[in-house]
Each structure stands twice: as C-alpha cells, then as structure tokens.
Design a protein around this motif. Sequence first.
Motif, mmCIF file in Angstrom:
data_model
loop_
_atom_site.group_PDB
_atom_site.id
_atom_site.type_symbol
_atom_site.label_atom_id
_atom_site.label_comp_id
_atom_site.label_asym_id
_atom_site.label_seq_id
_atom_site.Cartn_x
_atom_site.Cartn_y
_atom_site.Cartn_z
ATOM 1 N N ALA A 206 13.684 -1.808 3.395
ATOM 2 C CA ALA A 206 12.281 -1.909 2.998
ATOM 3 C C ALA A 206 11.407 -0.956 3.815
ATOM 4 O O ALA A 206 10.487 -0.331 3.277
ATOM 5 C CB ALA A 206 11.790 -3.345 3.174
ATOM 6 N N GLY A 290 7.232 -1.647 2.572
ATOM 7 C CA GLY A 290 7.607 -2.157 1.255
ATOM 8 C C GLY A 290 8.285 -3.511 1.376
ATOM 9 O O GLY A 290 8.303 -4.114 2.456
ATOM 10 N N ILE A 291 8.832 -3.980 0.279
ATOM 11 C CA ILE A 291 9.442 -5.308 0.266
ATOM 12 C C ILE A 291 10.793 -5.260 -0.440
ATOM 13 O O ILE A 291 10.959 -4.538 -1.431
ATOM 14 C CB ILE A 291 8.502 -6.339 -0.406
ATOM 15 C CG1 ILE A 291 9.081 -7.765 -0.307
ATOM 16 C CG2 ILE A 291 8.218 -5.969 -1.856
ATOM 17 C CD1 ILE A 291 8.083 -8.843 -0.671
ATOM 18 N N LYS A 293 13.480 -8.151 -1.888
ATOM 19 C CA LYS A 293 13.654 -9.587 -2.138
ATOM 20 C C LYS A 293 15.016 -9.847 -2.761
ATOM 21 O O LYS A 293 15.451 -9.099 -3.638
ATOM 22 C CB LYS A 293 12.561 -10.108 -3.078
ATOM 23 C CG LYS A 293 11.148 -9.957 -2.538
ATOM 24 C CD LYS A 293 10.127 -10.652 -3.418
ATOM 25 C CE LYS A 293 9.896 -9.922 -4.728
ATOM 26 N NZ LYS A 293 8.801 -10.521 -5.525
ATOM 27 N N ILE A 316 9.357 -10.044 8.633
ATOM 28 C CA ILE A 316 8.224 -9.125 8.489
ATOM 29 C C ILE A 316 8.255 -8.147 9.657
ATOM 30 O O ILE A 316 8.388 -8.557 10.812
ATOM 31 C CB ILE A 316 6.879 -9.886 8.459
ATOM 32 C CG1 ILE A 316 6.848 -10.862 7.278
ATOM 33 C CG2 ILE A 316 5.710 -8.910 8.378
ATOM 34 C CD1 ILE A 316 5.614 -11.745 7.242
ATOM 35 N N LYS A 482 1.701 0.039 7.111
ATOM 36 C CA LYS A 482 2.066 -0.908 6.051
ATOM 37 C C LYS A 482 3.221 -1.779 6.539
ATOM 38 O O LYS A 482 4.110 -1.285 7.234
ATOM 39 C CB LYS A 482 2.497 -0.158 4.788
ATOM 40 C CG LYS A 482 1.380 0.547 4.044
ATOM 41 C CD LYS A 482 1.945 1.413 2.923
ATOM 42 C CE LYS A 482 2.704 0.581 1.903
ATOM 43 N NZ LYS A 482 3.210 1.422 0.778
ATOM 44 N N VAL A 485 8.829 -5.993 4.473
ATOM 45 C CA VAL A 485 9.118 -7.421 4.273
ATOM 46 C C VAL A 485 10.500 -7.579 3.645
ATOM 47 O O VAL A 485 10.841 -6.876 2.690
ATOM 48 C CB VAL A 485 8.056 -8.088 3.362
ATOM 49 C CG1 VAL A 485 8.357 -9.580 3.192
ATOM 50 C CG2 VAL A 485 6.661 -7.887 3.925
ATOM 51 N N SER A 496 2.577 -12.584 -2.526
ATOM 52 C CA SER A 496 2.821 -11.214 -2.973
ATOM 53 C C SER A 496 2.749 -10.261 -1.786
ATOM 54 O O SER A 496 2.146 -10.573 -0.746
ATOM 55 C CB SER A 496 1.780 -10.810 -4.019
ATOM 56 O OG SER A 496 0.495 -10.709 -3.413
ATOM 57 N N TYR A 497 3.362 -9.095 -1.954
ATOM 58 C CA TYR A 497 3.350 -8.092 -0.883
ATOM 59 C C TYR A 497 1.910 -7.690 -0.549
ATOM 60 O O TYR A 497 1.564 -7.505 0.622
ATOM 61 C CB TYR A 497 4.151 -6.866 -1.316
ATOM 62 C CG TYR A 497 4.136 -5.747 -0.292
ATOM 63 C CD1 TYR A 497 4.898 -5.826 0.866
ATOM 64 C CD2 TYR A 497 3.337 -4.616 -0.474
ATOM 65 C CE1 TYR A 497 4.882 -4.811 1.830
ATOM 66 C CE2 TYR A 497 3.309 -3.599 0.466
ATOM 67 C CZ TYR A 497 4.086 -3.699 1.611
ATOM 68 O OH TYR A 497 4.055 -2.696 2.553
ATOM 69 N N GLU A 498 1.065 -7.584 -1.565
ATOM 70 C CA GLU A 498 -0.336 -7.189 -1.347
ATOM 71 C C GLU A 498 -1.071 -8.230 -0.501
ATOM 72 O O GLU A 498 -1.898 -7.882 0.354
ATOM 73 C CB GLU A 498 -1.046 -7.015 -2.687
ATOM 74 C CG GLU A 498 -0.621 -5.783 -3.486
ATOM 75 C CD GLU A 498 0.792 -5.926 -4.066
ATOM 76 O OE1 GLU A 498 1.442 -4.886 -4.280
ATOM 77 O OE2 GLU A 498 1.237 -7.078 -4.291
ATOM 78 N N GLN A 501 0.135 -7.842 3.105
ATOM 79 C CA GLN A 501 -0.493 -6.644 3.672
ATOM 80 C C GLN A 501 -1.958 -6.921 3.995
ATOM 81 O O GLN A 501 -2.462 -6.502 5.041
ATOM 82 C CB GLN A 501 -0.372 -5.484 2.689
ATOM 83 C CG GLN A 501 -0.844 -4.152 3.255
ATOM 84 C CD GLN A 501 -0.606 -2.994 2.292
ATOM 85 O OE1 GLN A 501 -0.104 -3.199 1.181
ATOM 86 N NE2 GLN A 501 -0.950 -1.803 2.702
#
Length: 519
Positions: A206, A290-291, A293, A316, A482, A485, A496-498, A501
């Motif tokens: 990520a 980034g993420i 999953k 994280i 950034k 995750v 959510s990733y947003e 962040q």
Amino acid sequence: MAAAMAWLRRGACGPARRCGLAAGRSYSGGGAYPSVSLACPLPGVPKAVFAAAEGRERFETRVTVLENGLRVASQNKFGQFCTVGILVNSGSRHEAKYLSGISHFLEKLAFSSTAQFGSKDEILLTLEKHGGICDCQASRDTIMYAVSADARGLDTVVNLLADVALQPRLSDEEIEMTRTAIRFELEDLNMRPDPEPLLTEMIHAAAFRDNTVGLNRFCPVENTDKIDRAVLHSYLRSYYTPDRMVLAGVGIEHEQLVECARKYLLGVQPVWGTGQSRGVDRSVAQYTGGIVKVEKDMSDVSLGPTPIPELTHIMIGLESCSFLEEDFIPFAVLNMMMGGGGSFSAGGPGKGMFTRLYLNVLNRHHWMYNATSYHHSYEDTGLLCIHASADPKQVREMVEIITREFILMAGAVGEVELERAKTQLKSMLMMNLESRPVIFEDVGRQVLATNTRKLPHELCALISQVKPTDIKRVVTKMLHKKPAVAALGDLTDLPSYEHIQGALSSKDGRLPRLYRLFR
C-alpha cells in the motif's frame, strides 16, 4: 551455637588476623587450605593483571576492499566460535525487471548442491566436523548466507560460502522441491493465526505501490512454475557481483579473513558466467500511500479448546526516513515510546508496559486485543506503522483510536517518558549486540550500505541527544504524508480511506461523524 559465635568473633578480628594463616580449612582431599579473606591477595600467588583494551582499535570494525570490489569486514570477539557470512545487495526490491519471487527461491535453494558438494547433506556433514550450522535469509534489500562454526575451521567455512554463493548447481530436482516448499509456505502464511507477516506485506504494497520495497517479498503462486534455472541465472548475473557483496566475520582475525577471501572469492568465475545482463535496478523508493484490503473469514483461524476469537486486523502507516538520515534515531526513539503489544502481555517497565499504546490504548479499551508500533527502515525510505486488532463490530472505533494516537505523537512529550524510551532503546541495542550472530548481521548490513560501521557507543550517544523538539519535528513532517492502510478480516465497518486520511489531517484525529436514519 556457642561454637558458631566464637568462629564469628575470630573472623571479626583485625586485618592482620583476617589475612593471616592462623586457621585452616580441611577438605575431603585431606589437605588444608589457609582461611584467607576474598578481600586479601592470596599468599604466594602473583598479582593479577587484568585485560584492558588498548585504545579504540580493538573494538572497531575493520574493512578491506579487494581488487574486484568485494568488501571484507570483521569484528573481533573473544570466544572459540565465529560467525562468517556473505551479504549481497539483492532482494525483492530489485525484481522489477524480473519475475517476482526470485529472492524467495534463492533463499530456499541456499546451501543445496554446489560444484564441490554433491548435496545439502554433504554440506551439513562438512560443517558438523567444525561444530557448525548454516542459514540463509532473504529480505527486501539483502540476501545473507551465514555460518557459525569453530574459528579453527575458517578456511573450510569461507570455501563453502564461496561455493554456495557463486557455484550452486540449481538442479531440476532441487528447483522442483523448492516450488513445493514455497507453495506450502504460502498456504501456511494464509492459515496462520498470527497475521503480522501478511499485514507487513500488505502495508508495504500500500505504501510503495508497485515499486522497490513495495514489491512482494514472497513468490506469488502463479510464478512458482515460471521460475527456472535460466531465470535464476539471469538474475544472479546482474546482482551477484563482487562489488555488491560483503564478506563479514565476527570472532576471527581480520588478516586471516582477508587471506581466505583472496583465496576463494578473488578471480572466481561464477557458474552463470559473465554474459549479457539486464543491468541493476537503481530505482529510489517512491512513497505513494494507499489502501490494501483483504476480506477474509477469520472465525476459524485457530480452533481447539481455547480458540482465538474472530478479529479484524488494521495496520496504518506513514513514511518515516531512511536509516542513513539523521532523523532515523528520533524515529527509533518514537517507535520505542509508542511500544505496545498484545492484551495478554505481562511484566514490568522492561516489557514496555509504560509505553503509550499500553497506557492510552490497551489499558483503557479492554476490547482491543493488540496495539503494536513497528518501524521499518531502508536505504532510501522508511515506514512507521501501528497494528491493531479487535472484534469486527468495533473496527471503526479502533481505527479512530489509532488515528488519535498518531495525532498525539505531535503533542507534548514528557521528559520521563522520553528518558524511559531512550533508556529502553539503548538497553535493547546493547543486549542484542551481545549475541555473535546479531553483531555479524549488524556489521554486514552497515558495511554493505555505508562501507563503514557505527559502533554501539556512538549510537548510544546519538540516542541520548534526542530531545522532545526532535520528536515533534519528525512527527509533524510525517503527518503531512498520505497514510498507508492494510486491512484484513471482516471489513464491513471499516471507514473509507478518505475518512482515515481526513482524521490524520485533523487536529484531534477523529473520524467524520456518521448519521443514519435507521439503525
């Protein structure tokens, strides 16, 4: 009783009497030995002369560069045994132009048949004559072949290491056995109750998407049948060159190690020849954030009389710095200050029970099963991350607790907790460096990266100089990046990733509130 008191009174007499020869002790051998206090010198015995280091040179790591570019590094250490090995500047981060998984294959194929030794058993029998053991470890940036054996067998050990690194046979049978072993390891990785190795892979993927240290350290299943001798030789031709190698040794004389290196590693033609190579990948790590999953049913990971409950695991991370930068030491202290561990850990301050992730997280939120800080550092980048585990229904709350801890890192740092973290880091460093194999790895890795080695007392001095302002400075810089995750398990309630962040960009680390009409 009276006899005992009389003996004590005799022992309590003046120094002349205590150091004299008036009394004697009888032993089973029939003779008598004078009763002399331990505080007095023994009569008739020469005065003891204690060993002392004459200057710094006895503790310094010595490095010699051979004509072909190979570096020979040694650290003297008293003892009958030595640890010697070859470290290669090669790993999964260098596989961009090749099939992913080559380093994993080379690790499993190490110490198999070579030009001189017909099988792995023959190698082990040779080492056994010198009380030796061998091991190979491949990481993202280094492959390490190591042997621990009696120092008197140094010539045999270096000869064997040179043969293993430069003259492997890589027979079809060995490659097929390696494929089977890798498939089994990958299957075991996905079934293991401890998800930390899998999460570490995911957080790197990520953070550094499709480049350098973000490339997979384990061979993908689809590549196991594609990697053969020709592919391995092509890779070895590019990366197994003398200028990318270090022969390191601990517990032997430097001149002796250099002599063996000249004998077995200078002017040797490797089995893959010197044909056309694809060139060395010199890419610098690009942090992307980034993420990653992976939805997975974790309810049956550990069955039995005391099964582990179903957990969701979150990691994280944020970019830190390379181990070559000055900020590496403050980041190491910060990682120690965060500490953490599992909810069932027991012990005192030495076990990290006064670290922030214990005091602020595990001690306050009984439903959290784990909260641990990790710091991964490389030649051109680094990653500081926190791993947490909890019931799937409490994932959102768990994520918010971790994001708040990241924000609190930039707040006030108490003198007591900072001193405790620095002391713990120094003690861990010194205790680890009591082990000969650890010293060997430290010598090899530092010389491979910098052509020199920082000694433990130098590192301790740098740790002592870390101030609260240094911690705040590196954290403030880190929080501008950034996040990366990694999430594993039931991810129904994962924010959510947003939102994650956004929480790391806020003042208090809180996630945005969710308003639902129906619950």
